[in-house]
Write an enzyme that holds these catalytic residues in place. Sequence first.
Site, PDB file in Angstrom:
ATOM      1  N   GLN A  68       0.835  -1.201   0.000  1.00  0.00           N
ATOM      2  CA  GLN A  68       0.000   0.000   0.000  1.00  0.00           C
ATOM      3  C   GLN A  68       0.871   1.253   0.000  1.00  0.00           C
ATOM      4  O   GLN A  68       1.753   1.405   0.843  1.00  0.00           O
ATOM      5  CB  GLN A  68      -0.880  -0.032   1.255  1.00  0.00           C
ATOM      6  N   SER A  84     -19.300   8.072  10.967  1.00  0.00           N
ATOM      7  CA  SER A  84     -20.245   7.954   9.855  1.00  0.00           C
ATOM      8  C   SER A  84     -20.636   6.493   9.633  1.00  0.00           C
ATOM      9  O   SER A  84     -21.807   6.188   9.378  1.00  0.00           O
ATOM     10  CB  SER A  84     -19.616   8.528   8.576  1.00  0.00           C
ATOM     11  N   GLY A  89     -23.395   2.724   8.415  1.00  0.00           N
ATOM     12  CA  GLY A  89     -22.798   1.488   7.957  1.00  0.00           C
ATOM     13  C   GLY A  89     -21.744   1.749   6.888  1.00  0.00           C
ATOM     14  O   GLY A  89     -21.554   2.883   6.446  1.00  0.00           O
ATOM     15  N   GLN A  92     -19.743   1.490   0.879  1.00  0.00           N
ATOM     16  CA  GLN A  92     -18.950   0.981  -0.244  1.00  0.00           C
ATOM     17  C   GLN A  92     -18.135  -0.229   0.204  1.00  0.00           C
ATOM     18  O   GLN A  92     -17.379  -0.151   1.171  1.00  0.00           O
ATOM     19  CB  GLN A  92     -18.023   2.078  -0.769  1.00  0.00           C
ATOM     20  N   GLU A 109      -8.428   0.295   2.260  1.00  0.00           N
ATOM     21  CA  GLU A 109      -7.815   0.126   3.582  1.00  0.00           C
ATOM     22  C   GLU A 109      -8.294   1.184   4.558  1.00  0.00           C
ATOM     23  O   GLU A 109      -8.492   0.908   5.745  1.00  0.00           O
ATOM     24  CB  GLU A 109      -6.290   0.175   3.483  1.00  0.00           C
ATOM     25  N   ARG A 110      -8.486   2.403   4.086  1.00  0.00           N
ATOM     26  CA  ARG A 110      -8.947   3.483   4.973  1.00  0.00           C
ATOM     27  C   ARG A 110     -10.325   3.142   5.559  1.00  0.00           C
ATOM     28  O   ARG A 110     -10.561   3.327   6.756  1.00  0.00           O
ATOM     29  CB  ARG A 110      -9.001   4.790   4.182  1.00  0.00           C
ATOM     30  N   GLU A 142      -5.873   3.926  -6.868  1.00  0.00           N
ATOM     31  CA  GLU A 142      -6.984   4.321  -5.990  1.00  0.00           C
ATOM     32  C   GLU A 142      -6.556   5.432  -5.041  1.00  0.00           C
ATOM     33  O   GLU A 142      -7.262   6.412  -4.846  1.00  0.00           O
ATOM     34  CB  GLU A 142      -7.484   3.118  -5.189  1.00  0.00           C
TER      35      GLU A 142
END
Length: 319
Positions: A68, A84, A89, A92, A109-110, A142
């Site tokens: 990464q 959030s 939930g 994505q 990963e975030r 990404e």
Amino acid sequence: MAARKKGGLGKGIDALISPSVKRETEKEKVVEEPVEKIVEKIVEVEKVVEKPVEQLMRIDEIEPNQLQPRKNFDEDALQELSESIKQFGLIQPIIVKNKGKYYEIVAGERRWRAARIAGLKEVPVIIKEYSEKESMEIAIVENLQREDLNPIEEAQAYQKLIEEFGLKQDEAAQRVSKSRTAVTNALRLLKLDERVQQMVIDEMISGGHARALLAIEDKEEQYLTAMLIFDNKMSVRETEKLVREHIKKEEEKRVEKKEDFSQMETIYHQLEERMKSVIGSKVAIHSRNYKKGKIEIEYYSNDELERIIDLIESVKQVG
């Protein structure tokens, strides 16, 4: 029994295929010729587009990708995202690939980190089969498209994309929807002293400060100037002015040094001529830093060498 309603599929066929073919003869006589073969069956083929299957997976079965490009995650931003996720939930899904004993994150990963902070036990995932290179490229692209990497991580990601996939700068720019100029300018930051790069990562100075420091070639001077910027909380504009002044002073020093060197060359040439007239052989003075050097005396025979040695010894005796 009610009469069958005309139309529908049959009408559609009639519109496409006439029950007879009319052919006009030379005498303009029309003769009807029945169609021998009629379409008996119409098969409609649908192209089924395979959609990725989303499924729930235990969060402890998932591990981050070691390749990464993002090494630093903003803790405050992660906390906001986790709040959030608690409320709405994880909308994505995370893209993962099967590594045998665990699933490795390809993208997301975030979101995975924020989900862990939020206390989720399961997260939605899509399992994909990618090669190591494909996984790396997807992770790099990404992250670059998110535009929230720090300037050094961004530059390192571009460099990895170029090196690992043999891309040119314009090709790498196209992959991440950036301009070639943006990629080139980002990569230049990797020429900075490593300590200065770390200061950018640690947000001690900004990317704008770092780009201004590129004009200073000496790495030690880069670092010292970066510390000065940080200590005095200087703006980018103030930094640019400071760097211009530094470059001006360095140029003045180079000019002075060049002039001094020219003067010293003249002096050394005069000394060489004086020593040549005394010794009677060619003499060369090689100076280092105006304080150290060596003297070379040429000789062309053993007799001449003995003569020079005798001359030096006679000078020593007189002294």
